[in-house]
Scaffold this motif. Structure first.
Motif, PDB file in Angstrom:
ATOM      1  N   GLY A 240       0.815  -1.216   0.000  1.00 46.40           N
ATOM      2  CA  GLY A 240       0.000   0.000   0.000  1.00 46.40           C
ATOM      3  C   GLY A 240       0.836   1.249   0.000  1.00 46.40           C
ATOM      4  N   TYR A 241       0.604   2.097   0.974  1.00 48.14           N
ATOM      5  CA  TYR A 241       1.224   3.428   0.981  1.00 48.14           C
ATOM      6  C   TYR A 241       1.938   3.673   2.310  1.00 48.14           C
ATOM      7  CZ  TYR A 241      -1.708   4.133  -3.112  1.00 48.14           C
ATOM      8  OH  TYR A 241      -2.309   4.008  -4.338  1.00 48.14           O
ATOM      9  N   ILE A 242       2.837   2.820   2.660  1.00 52.75           N
ATOM     10  CA  ILE A 242       3.552   2.931   3.921  1.00 52.75           C
ATOM     11  C   ILE A 242       4.704   3.909   3.767  1.00 52.75           C
ATOM     12  CG2 ILE A 242       4.983   1.656   5.567  1.00 52.75           C
ATOM     13  CD1 ILE A 242       3.262  -0.801   4.794  1.00 52.75           C
ATOM     14  N   GLU A 243       4.809   4.838   4.711  1.00 57.09           N
ATOM     15  CA  GLU A 243       5.874   5.840   4.664  1.00 57.09           C
ATOM     16  C   GLU A 243       7.033   5.497   5.584  1.00 57.09           C
ATOM     17  OE1 GLU A 243       4.200   9.671   5.355  1.00 57.09           O
ATOM     18  OE2 GLU A 243       3.327   9.798   3.351  1.00 57.09           O
ATOM     19  N   SER A 244       6.770   4.735   6.628  1.00 57.08           N
ATOM     20  CA  SER A 244       7.846   4.420   7.565  1.00 57.08           C
ATOM     21  C   SER A 244       7.499   3.168   8.351  1.00 57.08           C
ATOM     22  CB  SER A 244       8.073   5.590   8.535  1.00 57.08           C
ATOM     23  OG  SER A 244       6.906   5.810   9.318  1.00 57.08           O
ATOM     24  N   LEU A 245       8.540   2.538   8.886  1.00 56.15           N
ATOM     25  CA  LEU A 245       8.395   1.386   9.770  1.00 56.15           C
ATOM     26  C   LEU A 245       9.083   1.704  11.086  1.00 56.15           C
ATOM     27  CD1 LEU A 245       9.190  -1.619   7.378  1.00 56.15           C
ATOM     28  CD2 LEU A 245       6.985  -1.113   8.421  1.00 56.15           C
ATOM     29  N   LEU A 260       7.393  -5.530   1.264  1.00 59.59           N
ATOM     30  CA  LEU A 260       7.118  -4.095   1.360  1.00 59.59           C
ATOM     31  C   LEU A 260       6.991  -3.475  -0.036  1.00 59.59           C
ATOM     32  CD1 LEU A 260       9.736  -3.249   4.139  1.00 59.59           C
ATOM     33  CD2 LEU A 260       7.270  -3.500   4.447  1.00 59.59           C
ATOM     34  N   SER A 261       6.710  -4.290  -1.039  1.00 56.69           N
ATOM     35  CA  SER A 261       6.706  -3.821  -2.425  1.00 56.69           C
ATOM     36  C   SER A 261       5.666  -2.736  -2.680  1.00 56.69           C
ATOM     37  CB  SER A 261       6.428  -4.998  -3.371  1.00 56.69           C
ATOM     38  OG  SER A 261       7.449  -5.949  -3.302  1.00 56.69           O
ATOM     39  N   VAL A 262       5.981  -1.858  -3.619  1.00 53.08           N
ATOM     40  CA  VAL A 262       5.100  -0.806  -4.131  1.00 53.08           C
ATOM     41  C   VAL A 262       4.710   0.202  -3.049  1.00 53.08           C
ATOM     42  CG1 VAL A 262       3.241  -0.407  -5.795  1.00 53.08           C
ATOM     43  CG2 VAL A 262       4.144  -2.682  -5.567  1.00 53.08           C
ATOM     44  N   ASN A 263       5.514   0.307  -2.015  1.00 55.29           N
ATOM     45  CA  ASN A 263       5.355   1.397  -1.053  1.00 55.29           C
ATOM     46  C   ASN A 263       6.239   2.550  -1.536  1.00 55.29           C
ATOM     47  OD1 ASN A 263       3.550   0.273   1.061  1.00 55.29           O
ATOM     48  ND2 ASN A 263       5.171  -1.237   1.233  1.00 55.29           N
ATOM     49  N   THR A 264       5.710   3.341  -2.446  1.00 50.97           N
ATOM     50  CA  THR A 264       6.516   4.324  -3.171  1.00 50.97           C
ATOM     51  C   THR A 264       6.981   5.489  -2.303  1.00 50.97           C
ATOM     52  OG1 THR A 264       4.472   5.391  -3.915  1.00 50.97           O
ATOM     53  CG2 THR A 264       5.454   3.757  -5.372  1.00 50.97           C
ATOM     54  N   ASN A 265       6.390   5.638  -1.115  1.00 53.00           N
ATOM     55  CA  ASN A 265       6.796   6.733  -0.219  1.00 53.00           C
ATOM     56  C   ASN A 265       7.723   6.270   0.891  1.00 53.00           C
ATOM     57  OD1 ASN A 265       5.191   8.699  -1.552  1.00 53.00           O
ATOM     58  ND2 ASN A 265       3.372   7.939  -0.492  1.00 53.00           N
ATOM     59  N   LEU A 266       8.074   5.002   0.903  1.00 55.30           N
ATOM     60  CA  LEU A 266       8.970   4.473   1.943  1.00 55.30           C
ATOM     61  C   LEU A 266      10.388   4.956   1.669  1.00 55.30           C
ATOM     62  CD1 LEU A 266       9.201   2.559   4.407  1.00 55.30           C
ATOM     63  CD2 LEU A 266       9.695   0.717   2.788  1.00 55.30           C
ATOM     64  N   LYS A 267      10.938   5.723   2.601  1.00 53.13           N
ATOM     65  CA  LYS A 267      12.234   6.372   2.379  1.00 53.13           C
ATOM     66  C   LYS A 267      13.391   5.712   3.120  1.00 53.13           C
ATOM     67  CE  LYS A 267      10.282  10.966   1.463  1.00 53.13           C
ATOM     68  NZ  LYS A 267       8.870  10.544   1.459  1.00 53.13           N
ATOM     69  N   GLU A 268      13.080   4.880   4.087  1.00 52.08           N
ATOM     70  CA  GLU A 268      14.163   4.314   4.893  1.00 52.08           C
ATOM     71  C   GLU A 268      13.721   3.007   5.532  1.00 52.08           C
ATOM     72  OE1 GLU A 268      17.276   5.793   8.408  1.00 52.08           O
ATOM     73  OE2 GLU A 268      15.442   6.945   7.962  1.00 52.08           O
ATOM     74  N   LEU A 269      14.663   2.079   5.644  1.00 55.06           N
ATOM     75  CA  LEU A 269      14.417   0.833   6.357  1.00 55.06           C
ATOM     76  C   LEU A 269      15.065   0.934   7.729  1.00 55.06           C
ATOM     77  CD1 LEU A 269      15.276  -1.714   3.506  1.00 55.06           C
ATOM     78  CD2 LEU A 269      13.000  -0.973   4.248  1.00 55.06           C
ATOM     79  N   PRO A 270      14.331   0.622   8.790  1.00 55.67           N
ATOM     80  CA  PRO A 270      14.923   0.716  10.129  1.00 55.67           C
ATOM     81  C   PRO A 270      16.093  -0.256  10.283  1.00 55.67           C
ATOM     82  CG  PRO A 270      12.798  -0.406  10.205  1.00 55.67           C
ATOM     83  CD  PRO A 270      12.941   0.143   8.824  1.00 55.67           C
ATOM     84  N   GLY A 271      17.111   0.171  10.979  1.00 55.27           N
ATOM     85  CA  GLY A 271      18.306  -0.657  11.148  1.00 55.27           C
ATOM     86  C   GLY A 271      18.016  -1.979  11.818  1.00 55.27           C
ATOM     87  N   THR A 272      17.013  -2.000  12.695  1.00 54.11           N
ATOM     88  CA  THR A 272      16.704  -3.228  13.423  1.00 54.11           C
ATOM     89  C   THR A 272      16.151  -4.316  12.513  1.00 54.11           C
ATOM     90  OG1 THR A 272      14.514  -2.312  13.946  1.00 54.11           O
ATOM     91  CG2 THR A 272      16.255  -2.026  15.589  1.00 54.11           C
ATOM     92  N   LEU A 273      15.657  -3.935  11.329  1.00 53.44           N
ATOM     93  CA  LEU A 273      15.135  -4.932  10.398  1.00 53.44           C
ATOM     94  C   LEU A 273      16.212  -5.955  10.057  1.00 53.44           C
ATOM     95  CD1 LEU A 273      12.924  -4.187   7.318  1.00 53.44           C
ATOM     96  CD2 LEU A 273      14.886  -5.701   7.072  1.00 53.44           C
ATOM     97  N   PHE A 274      17.469  -5.509  10.078  1.00 56.69           N
ATOM     98  CA  PHE A 274      18.556  -6.388   9.661  1.00 56.69           C
ATOM     99  C   PHE A 274      19.060  -7.269  10.804  1.00 56.69           C
ATOM    100  CE2 PHE A 274      18.301  -2.711   6.909  1.00 56.69           C
ATOM    101  CZ  PHE A 274      18.129  -3.350   5.683  1.00 56.69           C
ATOM    102  N   ASN A 275      18.323  -7.240  11.921  1.00 62.05           N
ATOM    103  CA  ASN A 275      18.571  -8.199  12.995  1.00 62.05           C
ATOM    104  C   ASN A 275      17.704  -9.448  12.837  1.00 62.05           C
ATOM    105  OD1 ASN A 275      20.368  -6.409  14.202  1.00 62.05           O
ATOM    106  ND2 ASN A 275      18.764  -5.443  15.438  1.00 62.05           N
ATOM    107  N   LEU A 276      16.847  -9.456  11.807  1.00 61.40           N
ATOM    108  CA  LEU A 276      15.918 -10.571  11.603  1.00 61.40           C
ATOM    109  C   LEU A 276      16.650 -11.698  10.871  1.00 61.40           C
ATOM    110  CD1 LEU A 276      12.825  -8.450  10.495  1.00 61.40           C
ATOM    111  CD2 LEU A 276      13.330  -9.348  12.768  1.00 61.40           C
ATOM    112  N   TYR A 277      17.473 -12.412  11.608  1.00 62.92           N
ATOM    113  CA  TYR A 277      18.380 -13.377  10.992  1.00 62.92           C
ATOM    114  C   TYR A 277      17.658 -14.604  10.420  1.00 62.92           C
ATOM    115  CZ  TYR A 277      17.994 -15.483  15.642  1.00 62.92           C
ATOM    116  OH  TYR A 277      17.513 -16.010  16.822  1.00 62.92           O
ATOM    117  N   ASN A 278      16.368 -14.784  10.727  1.00 64.92           N
ATOM    118  CA  ASN A 278      15.606 -15.892  10.132  1.00 64.92           C
ATOM    119  C   ASN A 278      14.946 -15.516   8.811  1.00 64.92           C
ATOM    120  OD1 ASN A 278      15.890 -18.124  11.967  1.00 64.92           O
ATOM    121  ND2 ASN A 278      14.716 -16.939  13.464  1.00 64.92           N
TER     122      ASN A 278
END
Length: 615
Positions: A240-245, A260-278
């Motif tokens: 949809g139209y997610i701007e931030s997480l 998170l596809s087609v969220n054209t206003n999403l400008k940044e991925l939170p650093g903690t997302l890359f702790n999702l080792y699974n």
């Protein structure tokens, strides 16, 4: 095994009685037919006919779901789980087969091996054979399949899921809200308005899947999802139209699939997302505002599928090279700053990528002295069927005034394997688009050429023996499409790979241009003035586009004429839009070019039929 006449008669009688159970409903008849194909003996057919389900006390089962239950009970435990999971898609959604398989994997339904996708495809095929899916569409180039579920089948899956599945529809003041409790495992939320929100709290702690589909221009996920209470989620789809997480997405330690596809206003991925080792699958397609992928992506050690096509990255992070288990990386970026980004020479470390069937290479122009393009070595990628070569971003195109010989040389070095079926070359500044390898692509069925500012002449594409679909768009310097484009060649009966014998003259060789072309489209070629036909210079029988079915011409403002050979094609559909001069010249009955197209049954001018079904 051959049956006796008595057995065949008895099976026919039983079959007629079972057929009457369908009450004339096509879907039920199809479902029962799919079930019976697996039944071989009279006793097995009688079991279906005499099943207690036909007399169930549950009205819904007796009147609607009985045939589906019979088919469902015949599935293996794995197939049952995978079928029920399909209910998480909203009704009438397009279901991508490979996307569904990756979601099955995230739920732990499939084995965690290199063969898990094959296992998933086998399961999908079994469900398709049972008529649980419909409206199939298959990509003719690399085999991607989409389908839908009939509303009744979707209702049936939800019926079996019971309280484990909840659908919530939010639209302004109206809200179809079912209770989410500790028994709920899978949740779909369809948001139609940003004015009204719900919040999932402690009672949603056992959720394994959350699928949020938004039709609103702004979706505040933080108002809906409190990740600290959703730590058992394995599959998260936010379309949809997610701007931030929020940073607390990092608490989803069991998450294996994130879309998170087609969220054209999403400008940044939170650093903690890359702790999702699974995490196994990460989808960021067409997140236009996302400037980069962080180096921290190297921490996603179990990542198997990374989808980033449509993103506008200047390069990929060096950490990509550490993701040695990657099976899919759908877009590569050739960086301008080699020291800052992932070096394409490191692709050899990602050994499984050579088995993927589709690929987009972004910013090819940055290959510069050809070192980078030679490292890619596409000629060894025999499994690659669909390739896009995009030389630069479109907004850079008009900043460069001159022809770039580098583009021509780089294109020459990016030779794909002859197995390729679909090719797109875009935003290219070479004077010609005729690499020496083009004619070696004897299996190519689709070719798209987009956004060339300097190319005035088309290559001899008529020589391509398997080409079915051709799109020529935004070639702004193209003025004439003539004999050089048709690439007339002689074929004889010894040329088994490409020859097509002229049926009217079976004893003679025949000159054929575009022997299999069915779809042809010209779009926004603003300088193009004439479609020049082939003038005979030989007595050899000649055919041009003998299979042409559809021709579309859009925004070709200066085009005045159509080629003479069009009269001889079996063209069924012609569309002319926003091409002022040609529209006047093909006016029905009076236009000077009308005689060339009068045989075409369906003709549209600016989306209005001037001739339909020959009238």
């Amino acid at each position: 095994m051959e049956r006796t006449t008595e057995e065949r008669t008895e099976l026919e009688n039983i079959g007629r009685q079972i057929a009457r159970k369908s009450s004339g409903l096509p879907l039920v008849a199809k479902t029962l037919g799919s079930l019976m194909r697996f039944r071989k003996t009279i006793s097995q057919w009688e079991d279906i006919l005499c099943s207690e389900l036909w007399e169930s006390k549950d009205v819904k089962v007796r009147e609607i779901f009985a045939p589906f239950l019979l088919s469902y009970y015949d599935l293996s435990p794995l197939q049952k789980r995978c079928f029920l999971y399909c209910s998480v898609y909203p009704k009438d959604s397009n279901i991508g087969r490979d996307d569904l398989i990756e979601m099955w994997m995230s739920q732990g339904y499939l084995s965690q091996t290199i063969n898990s996708k094959k296992e998933g495809r086998d399961c999908f095929e079994s469900l398709a054979m049972r008529s649980f899916f419909q409206d199939f569409e298959e990509d003719e180039y690399y085999g991607a399949i989409t389908c839908k579920m009939h509303d009744i089948v979707h209702d049936f899956a939800q019926f079996l899921m019971g309280s484990e599945y909840v659908l919530i529809e939010v639209d302004g003041i109206e809200e179809n809200k079912k209770e989410v409790d500790e028994s709920t495992r899978h949740l779909t939320i369809v948001v139609g308005s940003e004015d009204h929100f719900l919040t999932l709290r402690h009672n949603a702690k056992n959720l394994r899947t959350i699928y949020i589909y938004a039709n609103t221009n702004k979706l505040h996920v933080d108002r809906i999802l409190l990740f600290s209470h959703l730590t058992r989620v394995r599959t998260l789809k936010l379309c949809g139209y997610i701007e931030s997480l929020l940073e607390d997405i990092g608490l989803l330690k069991h998450l294996r699939y994130l879309d998170l596809s087609v969220n054209t206003n999403l400008k940044e991925l939170p650093g903690t997302l890359f702790n999702l080792y699974n995490l196994q699958t990460l989808k960021l397609c067409y997140c236009f505002s996302l400037p980069r992928l962080p180096e921290k992506i190297a921490k996603l050690v179990n990542l198997k599928n990374l989808y980033i096509k449509g993103c506008r990255f200047e390069g990929l992070p060096k950490g990509i090279a550490k993701l040695t288990g990657l099976l899919t990386l759908d877009m590569w970026v050739v960086p301008k700053e080699r020291k800052t980004y992932f070096d394409l020479g490191d692709l050899k470390m990602l050994k499984y990528l050579q088995f993927q069937s589709f690929l987009c290479i972004q910013r090819c122009a940055n290959a510069g002295n050809l070192d980078e393009s030679e490292k890619i070595n596409l000629s060894n990628w025999q499994h690659l069927l669909d390739l896009t070569l995009r030389f630069r971003e479109t907004d850079e195109l008009y900043e460069i005034g001159e022809i770039l010989d580098d583009d021509t040389e780089i294109l020459e070095s990016l030779q794909p394997h002859p197995n390729l079926k679909a090719l797109e070359i875009s935003v290219y500044l070479g004077a010609t688009v005729s690499p020496t390898w083009m004619m070696s692509l004897t299996n190519l069925t689709s070719l798209v050429l987009i956004s060339y500012t300097k190319c005035e002449i088309l290559p001899p594409l008529g020589k391509m023996p398997s080409l079915v679909s051709l799109v020529i768009c935004c070639l702004v310097s193209l003025k004439k499409v003539g004999p050089e484009f048709l690439g007339i060649i002689e074929r004889d009966e010894e040329d088994h790979g490409t020859a097509r014998r002229d049926q009217d003259s079976p004893s003679e060789p025949c000159i054929i241009s575009f022997p299999r072309l069915k779809k042809l489209k010209f779009d926004m070629n603003v300088e193009w003035k004439e479609g020049e036909g082939y003038r005979m210079t030989t007595k050899t029988p000649t055919k041009i586009m003998p299979c042409l079915h559809s021709l579309k011409i859009t925004k070709c403002h200066n085009l005045e004429s159509l080629p003479d050979f069009l009269q001889m094609t079996p063209l069924q559909n012609l569309s002319v839009k926003k091409s002022r001069i040609l529209q006047r010249n093909v006016r029905k009955g009076t236009g000077k070019e009308w005689y060339k197209i009068s045989h075409v049954p369906n003709i549209q001018i600016n989306k209005k039929y001037v001739q339909k079904n020959g009238v």
